[in-house]
Write a protein that holds these residues in place. Structure first.
Motif, short mmCIF file in Angstrom:
data_model
loop_
_atom_site.label_atom_id
_atom_site.label_comp_id
_atom_site.label_asym_id
_atom_site.label_seq_id
_atom_site.Cartn_x
_atom_site.Cartn_y
_atom_site.Cartn_z
N UNK A 186 0.82 -1.22 0.00
CA UNK A 186 0.00 0.00 0.00
C UNK A 186 0.85 1.27 0.00
N UNK A 187 2.15 1.09 -0.22
CA UNK A 187 3.08 2.22 -0.38
C UNK A 187 2.96 3.22 0.79
N UNK A 188 3.01 2.69 1.99
CA UNK A 188 2.90 3.54 3.17
C UNK A 188 4.24 4.18 3.48
N UNK A 189 4.21 5.41 3.96
CA UNK A 189 5.43 6.14 4.29
C UNK A 189 5.11 7.19 5.35
N UNK A 190 6.17 7.77 5.91
CA UNK A 190 6.01 8.78 6.95
C UNK A 190 6.02 10.18 6.32
N UNK A 191 5.12 11.04 6.78
CA UNK A 191 5.02 12.41 6.30
C UNK A 191 6.07 13.28 6.98
N UNK A 192 6.67 14.19 6.22
CA UNK A 192 7.71 15.07 6.72
C UNK A 192 7.17 15.94 7.85
N UNK A 193 7.90 15.98 8.97
CA UNK A 193 7.48 16.79 10.11
C UNK A 193 7.49 18.28 9.79
N UNK A 194 8.23 18.69 8.79
CA UNK A 194 8.21 20.10 8.41
C UNK A 194 6.81 20.51 7.94
N UNK A 195 6.04 19.55 7.48
CA UNK A 195 4.69 19.82 7.01
C UNK A 195 3.66 19.78 8.13
N UNK A 196 3.78 18.81 9.05
CA UNK A 196 2.70 18.57 10.01
C UNK A 196 3.11 18.82 11.46
N UNK A 197 4.37 19.08 11.74
CA UNK A 197 4.78 19.44 13.09
C UNK A 197 5.01 18.28 14.04
#
Length: 377
Positions: A186-197
């Protein structure tokens, strides 16, 4: 042959704690595991420590790279992981010797996509077990995975919202073991903290749980979560946090709409937004925020004047809350900044007092010194 488990450890300037973490991983009962260490541009001795450990432990895989944040470091680990299951450990934490043995055996026995354990919060001078009110082993399958587990990740029900300290107690990735196929298919990955804090763990888990057919929770503290790291980014004032949280909410809203999850999921997201006014407020009044009192008051006003936050607060049901929390959210809803500032100051003072009291209590205890302490304010 590929290992049964891949353990991913993102590393950045943790020379004080890294050896403890690696020793716990290398001395665990489960032996068929690769340990993937992503050295995310450390400028201290972390790289040398990794080099010394790797000389005697071939199961230790080290990737050195330029600093790009914890999310991308974990993503790098996911790209090279070969295990049947994947786990995550933070480099200032450590694990119980039987943790991955128990998680893997349970995963195989229950044919589970995700297995999770409880954890211990470690403060250096004392420890607190994170307690969950449920059976020793709880199995969620098919429709229960979404109706119970996924909804809890997105936000609390009205009754659950009465305990803000439990908001993200299910959302960590480091207390879990994931079927590798679930992540890679399902191509899961972590979102950049610069975007979401923050909350990159919770956002990752929301997508993982949505695609999972079975989840098992082992109500046993097998992971040790270190909270005495004063250099942690979570202890510092973040001037961009409000905007980053608004981006996080937008991502969650889009997910709910795209998956046609319905109004009940939107309602619990609004509860999350309401509860997060506490975190945004504490960030604003933080001592590391060098703004004047008037400027910080203005920053608080901006937070509770945001349209999305105002809408969430307007529908937030405080009937299950204690008097203190009713007072806090009354000030937030009505926009009474002086009262809100006072409540946040008292909450921050009480947090420190409670921790000091538990420290003294644990110092006097003759056993493990484990006492329950809220994960958040």
């Amino acid at each position: 042959m590929n290992p049964k488990i891949s353990i991913i450890v993102p590393i950045y300037n943790v020379e004080k704690y890294l050896s403890r973490c690696l020793e716990s991983l290398l001395n665990q009962k489960f032996t068929d595991a690769e340990i993937i260490c992503i050295n995310d541009g450390s400028t201290d001795q972390s790289g040398n420590i990794l080099h010394d450990f790797q000389k005697n432990h071939p199961e230790l895989i080290v990737m050195n790279k330029r600093n790009n944040g914890v999310s991308e470091a974990r993503n790098d680990g996911l790209r090279i992981a070969k295990g049947e299951y994947i786990g995550f450990v933070d480099p200032d934490d450590w694990i119980h010797p039987a943790m991955y043995h128990e998680l893997y055996e349970t995963a195989v026995k229950e044919n589970a996509d995700i297995v999770m354990s409880s954890y211990v919060r470690e403060f250096g001078t004392h420890s607190n077990v994170k307690k969950f009110s449920c059976h020793p082993v709880v199995v969620y399958r098919d429709s229960e995975v979404q109706s119970i587990f996924l909804k809890r990740l997105i936000g609390p029900t009205d009754k659950e919202a009465a305990s803000p300290e439990n908001l993200d107690s299910w959302g960590t990735v480091w207390s879990k073991l994931y079927r590798a196929e679930l992540i890679k298919n399902h191509h899961l990955y972590f979102t950049d903290l610069k975007l979401i804090g923050s909350n990159e763990d919770t956002l990752f888990n929301i997508h993982a749980v949505y695609h999972a057919h079975s989840i098992v929770f082992i109500n046993k503290p097998l992971y040790h979560y270190w909270r005495a790291n004063e250099s942690s980014v979570t202890t510092k004032y973040n001037s961009k946090l409000t905007g980053q949280f608004l981006t996080l909410y937008q991502i969650m809203e889009t997910f709910i709409k795209d998956k046609n999850l319905g109004y009940e999921y939107t309602a619990v997201l609004k509860n999350r937004i309401s509860l997060n006014t506490l975190g945004l407020g504490l960030n604003t009044i933080s001592k590391s925020n060098k703004s004047s009192f008037a400027e910080r008051s203005g920053q608080l006003k901006e937070i509770i004047s945001n349209d999305q936050i105002k809408r969430a607060l307007r529908q937030f049901n405080t009937s299950h809350c204690s008097v203190a929390w009713k007072t806090f959210f009354f000030f937030a809803k009505t926009g009474f900044v002086p009262g809100l500032f006072l409540m946040l100051t008292l909450i921050e003072f009480l947090r420190k007092t409670v921790r000091q009291g538990e420290k003294n209590e644990s110092d006097e205890s003759a056993s493990s010194g484990n006492h329950h302490e809220p994960r958040r304010a």
